[in-house]
Write a protein that holds these residues in place. Structure first.
Motif, PDB file in Angstrom:
ATOM      1  N   GLU A   1       4.211  -8.391 -16.666  1.00 28.12           N
ATOM      2  CA  GLU A   1       5.219  -9.044 -15.829  1.00 28.12           C
ATOM      3  C   GLU A   1       4.612  -9.173 -14.427  1.00 28.12           C
ATOM      4  O   GLU A   1       4.420  -8.174 -13.734  1.00 28.12           O
ATOM      5  CB  GLU A   1       6.516  -8.246 -15.798  1.00 28.12           C
ATOM      6  N   VAL A   2       4.309 -10.395 -14.021  1.00 30.70           N
ATOM      7  CA  VAL A   2       3.567 -10.618 -12.783  1.00 30.70           C
ATOM      8  C   VAL A   2       4.459 -11.244 -11.729  1.00 30.70           C
ATOM      9  O   VAL A   2       5.316 -12.085 -12.018  1.00 30.70           O
ATOM     10  CB  VAL A   2       2.321 -11.510 -13.032  1.00 30.70           C
ATOM     11  N   GLU A   3       4.251 -10.810 -10.497  1.00 28.08           N
ATOM     12  CA  GLU A   3       4.977 -11.333  -9.350  1.00 28.08           C
ATOM     13  C   GLU A   3       3.970 -11.747  -8.280  1.00 28.08           C
ATOM     14  O   GLU A   3       3.131 -10.940  -7.865  1.00 28.08           O
ATOM     15  CB  GLU A   3       5.929 -10.272  -8.785  1.00 28.08           C
ATOM     16  N   ALA A   4       4.044 -12.999  -7.862  1.00 29.17           N
ATOM     17  CA  ALA A   4       3.197 -13.465  -6.762  1.00 29.17           C
ATOM     18  C   ALA A   4       3.922 -13.203  -5.445  1.00 29.17           C
ATOM     19  O   ALA A   4       5.056 -13.643  -5.256  1.00 29.17           O
ATOM     20  CB  ALA A   4       2.906 -14.957  -6.913  1.00 29.17           C
ATOM     21  N   VAL A   5       3.272 -12.482  -4.546  1.00 26.20           N
ATOM     22  CA  VAL A   5       3.858 -12.119  -3.264  1.00 26.20           C
ATOM     23  C   VAL A   5       2.912 -12.573  -2.158  1.00 26.20           C
ATOM     24  O   VAL A   5       1.701 -12.384  -2.254  1.00 26.20           O
ATOM     25  CB  VAL A   5       4.097 -10.593  -3.171  1.00 26.20           C
ATOM     26  N   GLY A   6       3.435 -13.176  -1.118  1.00 28.00           N
ATOM     27  CA  GLY A   6       2.622 -13.699  -0.022  1.00 28.00           C
ATOM     28  C   GLY A   6       1.677 -12.660   0.553  1.00 28.00           C
ATOM     29  O   GLY A   6       1.959 -11.459   0.550  1.00 28.00           O
ATOM     30  N   TRP A   7       0.529 -13.144   1.049  1.00 36.89           N
ATOM     31  CA  TRP A   7      -0.513 -12.250   1.557  1.00 36.89           C
ATOM     32  C   TRP A   7      -0.006 -11.315   2.646  1.00 36.89           C
ATOM     33  O   TRP A   7      -0.476 -10.183   2.768  1.00 36.89           O
ATOM     34  CB  TRP A   7      -1.675 -13.075   2.111  1.00 36.89           C
ATOM     35  N   ASP A   8       0.960 -11.774   3.438  1.00 38.50           N
ATOM     36  CA  ASP A   8       1.434 -10.947   4.549  1.00 38.50           C
ATOM     37  C   ASP A   8       2.363  -9.826   4.088  1.00 38.50           C
ATOM     38  O   ASP A   8       2.738  -8.965   4.881  1.00 38.50           O
ATOM     39  CB  ASP A   8       2.139 -11.816   5.601  1.00 38.50           C
ATOM     40  N   GLN A   9       2.739  -9.847   2.811  1.00 40.03           N
ATOM     41  CA  GLN A   9       3.691  -8.854   2.318  1.00 40.03           C
ATOM     42  C   GLN A   9       3.206  -8.068   1.102  1.00 40.03           C
ATOM     43  O   GLN A   9       3.724  -6.997   0.816  1.00 40.03           O
ATOM     44  CB  GLN A   9       4.999  -9.555   1.907  1.00 40.03           C
ATOM     45  N   CYS A  10       2.227  -8.592   0.367  1.00 42.14           N
ATOM     46  CA  CYS A  10       1.963  -8.051  -0.970  1.00 42.14           C
ATOM     47  C   CYS A  10       1.498  -6.598  -0.954  1.00 42.14           C
ATOM     48  O   CYS A  10       2.007  -5.769  -1.721  1.00 42.14           O
ATOM     49  CB  CYS A  10       0.968  -8.943  -1.715  1.00 42.14           C
ATOM     50  N   GLN A  11       0.551  -6.261  -0.097  1.00 40.53           N
ATOM     51  CA  GLN A  11       0.040  -4.896  -0.091  1.00 40.53           C
ATOM     52  C   GLN A  11       1.097  -3.922   0.405  1.00 40.53           C
ATOM     53  O   GLN A  11       1.247  -2.818  -0.132  1.00 40.53           O
ATOM     54  CB  GLN A  11      -1.231  -4.808   0.752  1.00 40.53           C
ATOM     55  N   GLU A  12       1.846  -4.348   1.411  1.00 42.19           N
ATOM     56  CA  GLU A  12       2.901  -3.482   1.935  1.00 42.19           C
ATOM     57  C   GLU A  12       3.979  -3.242   0.871  1.00 42.19           C
ATOM     58  O   GLU A  12       4.487  -2.128   0.722  1.00 42.19           O
ATOM     59  CB  GLU A  12       3.526  -4.115   3.177  1.00 42.19           C
ATOM     60  N   LYS A  13       4.312  -4.301   0.114  1.00 42.81           N
ATOM     61  CA  LYS A  13       5.338  -4.148  -0.916  1.00 42.81           C
ATOM     62  C   LYS A  13       4.888  -3.169  -1.985  1.00 42.81           C
ATOM     63  O   LYS A  13       5.646  -2.277  -2.392  1.00 42.81           O
ATOM     64  CB  LYS A  13       5.670  -5.496  -1.549  1.00 42.81           C
ATOM     65  N   ALA A  14       3.650  -3.314  -2.472  1.00 41.47           N
ATOM     66  CA  ALA A  14       3.151  -2.421  -3.513  1.00 41.47           C
ATOM     67  C   ALA A  14       3.124  -0.974  -3.036  1.00 41.47           C
ATOM     68  O   ALA A  14       3.500  -0.048  -3.768  1.00 41.47           O
ATOM     69  CB  ALA A  14       1.766  -2.864  -3.958  1.00 41.47           C
ATOM     70  N   THR A  15       2.694  -0.765  -1.794  1.00 40.13           N
ATOM     71  CA  THR A  15       2.614   0.587  -1.240  1.00 40.13           C
ATOM     72  C   THR A  15       3.998   1.182  -1.036  1.00 40.13           C
ATOM     73  O   THR A  15       4.238   2.358  -1.341  1.00 40.13           O
ATOM     74  CB  THR A  15       1.841   0.572   0.079  1.00 40.13           C
ATOM     75  N   THR A  16       4.939   0.375  -0.530  1.00 40.02           N
ATOM     76  CA  THR A  16       6.298   0.857  -0.287  1.00 40.02           C
ATOM     77  C   THR A  16       6.979   1.259  -1.589  1.00 40.02           C
ATOM     78  O   THR A  16       7.650   2.298  -1.663  1.00 40.02           O
ATOM     79  CB  THR A  16       7.120  -0.226   0.428  1.00 40.02           C
ATOM     80  N   LEU A  17       6.811   0.449  -2.627  1.00 37.59           N
ATOM     81  CA  LEU A  17       7.406   0.778  -3.921  1.00 37.59           C
ATOM     82  C   LEU A  17       6.833   2.086  -4.465  1.00 37.59           C
ATOM     83  O   LEU A  17       7.566   2.926  -5.000  1.00 37.59           O
ATOM     84  CB  LEU A  17       7.155  -0.355  -4.911  1.00 37.59           C
ATOM     85  N   ALA A  18       5.523   2.260  -4.318  1.00 39.70           N
ATOM     86  CA  ALA A  18       4.885   3.484  -4.810  1.00 39.70           C
ATOM     87  C   ALA A  18       5.392   4.707  -4.051  1.00 39.70           C
ATOM     88  O   ALA A  18       5.708   5.745  -4.646  1.00 39.70           O
ATOM     89  CB  ALA A  18       3.379   3.369  -4.705  1.00 39.70           C
ATOM     90  N   ALA A  19       5.466   4.595  -2.726  1.00 37.77           N
ATOM     91  CA  ALA A  19       5.931   5.714  -1.908  1.00 37.77           C
ATOM     92  C   ALA A  19       7.375   6.077  -2.203  1.00 37.77           C
ATOM     93  O   ALA A  19       7.792   7.234  -2.062  1.00 37.77           O
ATOM     94  CB  ALA A  19       5.751   5.383  -0.429  1.00 37.77           C
ATOM     95  N   ALA A  20       8.161   5.079  -2.639  1.00 42.31           N
ATOM     96  CA  ALA A  20       9.567   5.308  -2.949  1.00 42.31           C
ATOM     97  C   ALA A  20       9.774   5.860  -4.355  1.00 42.31           C
ATOM     98  O   ALA A  20      10.905   6.132  -4.766  1.00 42.31           O
ATOM     99  CB  ALA A  20      10.348   4.004  -2.795  1.00 42.31           C
ATOM    100  N   GLY A  21       8.684   5.998  -5.117  1.00 46.77           N
ATOM    101  CA  GLY A  21       8.785   6.532  -6.462  1.00 46.77           C
ATOM    102  C   GLY A  21       9.094   5.500  -7.522  1.00 46.77           C
ATOM    103  O   GLY A  21       9.439   5.845  -8.657  1.00 46.77           O
ATOM    104  N   THR A  22       8.958   4.220  -7.173  1.00 46.44           N
ATOM    105  CA  THR A  22       9.184   3.125  -8.128  1.00 46.44           C
ATOM    106  C   THR A  22       7.956   2.222  -8.166  1.00 46.44           C
ATOM    107  O   THR A  22       8.040   1.033  -7.854  1.00 46.44           O
ATOM    108  CB  THR A  22      10.435   2.320  -7.745  1.00 46.44           C
TER     109      THR A  22
END
Length: 405
Positions: free
Chosen positions: A59-80
């Motif tokens: 299941e793939v999600e394309a996220v803009g360059w200005d947000q993608c790394q932050e989104k992945a890191t935030t989800l991981a830090a939140a336990g999801t």
């Protein structure tokens, strides 16, 4: 730009995740892909991997360059966490130290398939933490018409820093046009541009044991050379980042720049004659060099599908699939081989981007990447504006880097 979800056959994520519509045993491997689209090459590979791995669905999600790394890191830090994500390799050390990603060991045979130093861009504490998936190297571009107007041989690009500075001086003094594009804006590429000088003089920033090696004679020569060429650069270099300097070059109003292969594509219809050559070398160089930057696929911890996510990441970047992706995206190849030989034979302008790998150096892996970046930018800006002498600026920066390693 809002993140966009892109799925095989255009199926919406909401439909795929509704109860009863997927096989009961199917497990999702969620994948964040940076950009406004998913690569068509990658998207075509998803069904092939799924067919070989029944019970799992990408299941793939394309996220803009200005947000993608932050989104992945935030989800991981939140336990999801997501299963895996496209990340700049520069952040792998921080993610690993925070126990957010899992190691992705490479066998000796796997490592041997890559160009020199590529694996080091994803290695820290003796382990690999990502699968390289995109690669960037740099070369010198020169305006042959401005070289001729300045009395220089338009077919002979500078091979050394001394020749590069002399050429910039001649262009500025004889044509009134800036001879070289200095990048010194408060922007991440300012650090990258300085590392071009470091890695063309056998310099380093940090060694394999974590010792800061930045305050060295090689790097002092690099910073001094950058200071010296600034006298013949565009006015006010602290106002310019790489794309803005490149735009001046594309307009024919700059003698030379250091840039990636992307500039070559933009120059196809340029109204002037131009060439590409290896980055000029400093006095301590042992051979052609360049900054080596990779982006990688990082596998996040805590999903329960880590092993399958690793397998999927290695499948996308395999020796069979990666060259197809690189050709479609216009990336520097990660591995040598017949495909690279053909690439250079078909377009000799690719050769400098490959040759520089031999003595190149990686984007340094620091625990606090932002601290590293800001320290480098401050150092460069202080020198190109004349606010500090190279030796003092380098010593101060080296001391500051101890805090961020």
């Amino acid at each position: 730009m809002k993140p966009t979800t892109i799925l095989k056959a255009g199926t919406a994520l909401a439909v795929l995740t509704m109860p009863g519509l997927a096989s009961a045993e199917d497990q999702a491997i969620t994948f964040i892909s940076c950009g406004d689209r998913v690569s068509a090459v990658h998207e075509a590979l998803f069904p092939k991997w799924e067919e070989a791995n029944p019970g799992y669905k990408i299941e793939v999600e394309a996220v803009g360059w200005d947000q993608c790394q932050e989104k992945a890191t935030t989800l991981a830090a939140a336990g999801t966490p997501v299963g895996l994500a496209y990340m700049g390799s520069r952040v792998l050390k921080q993610l690993a130290q925070n126990d957010l990603i899992v190691p992705i060991p490479m066998s000796a045979d796997e490592q041997a398939t890559y160009f020199p130093f590529v694996v080091s861009t994803v290695t820290t504490d003796g382990q690999q933490w990502g699968v390289p998936v995109a690669f960037s190297t740099k070369s010198l571009y020169w305006n042959k018409d401005l070289f001729a107007a300045a009395g220089l041989d338009p077919e002979k690009p500078p091979a050394t820093w001394e020749e590069e500075i002399a050429a910039a001086k001649a262009i500025k003094e004889k044509t009134g046009t800036a001879g070289f594009g200095v990048v010194a804006k408060t922007f991440d590429n300012t650090m990258h541009q300085f590392l071009h000088w470091v890695y063309t003089n056998n310099g380093t920033v940090i060694d394999a044991d974590g010792n800061i090696t930045f305050n060295s004679p090689e790097n002092l020569e690099a910073l001094t050379a950058l200071r010296d060429i600034t006298a013949y650069a565009e006015e006010g270099p602290t106002a310019y980042e790489q794309n803005e300097v490149r735009a001046i070059f594309l307009d024919g109003k700059l003698g030379m720049i250091h840039a990636s292969v992307g500039a070559k594509n933009l120059l196809k219809d340029a109204p002037f004659n131009w060439g590409v050559a290896p980055l000029p070398l400093g006095p301590h160089a042992q051979g052609p060099g360049t900054l080596l930057i990779t982006d990688s696929l990082a596998v996040f911890k805590g999903t329960g599908v880590e092993d399958k996510a690793i397998d999927f990441a290695k499948f996308l970047a395999s020796t069979e699939n990666q060259p197809v992706y690189e050709a479609a995206e216009g990336l520097t190849p990660l591995r040598p081989g017949p495909a690279v030989d053909k690439l250079v034979a078909d377009d000799p302008n690719w050769k400098p981007f490959i040759d520089g790998i031999s003595f190149g150096g990686p984007e340094p892996l620091f625990l606090d990447y932002k601290g590293l970046q800001d320290t480098m930018i401050t150092m460069v800006q202080s020198v190109v504006t004349g606010a500090a002498e190279p030796a003092a600026a380098l010593e101060q920066a080296a001391a500051a880097l101890e805090e961020f390693k």
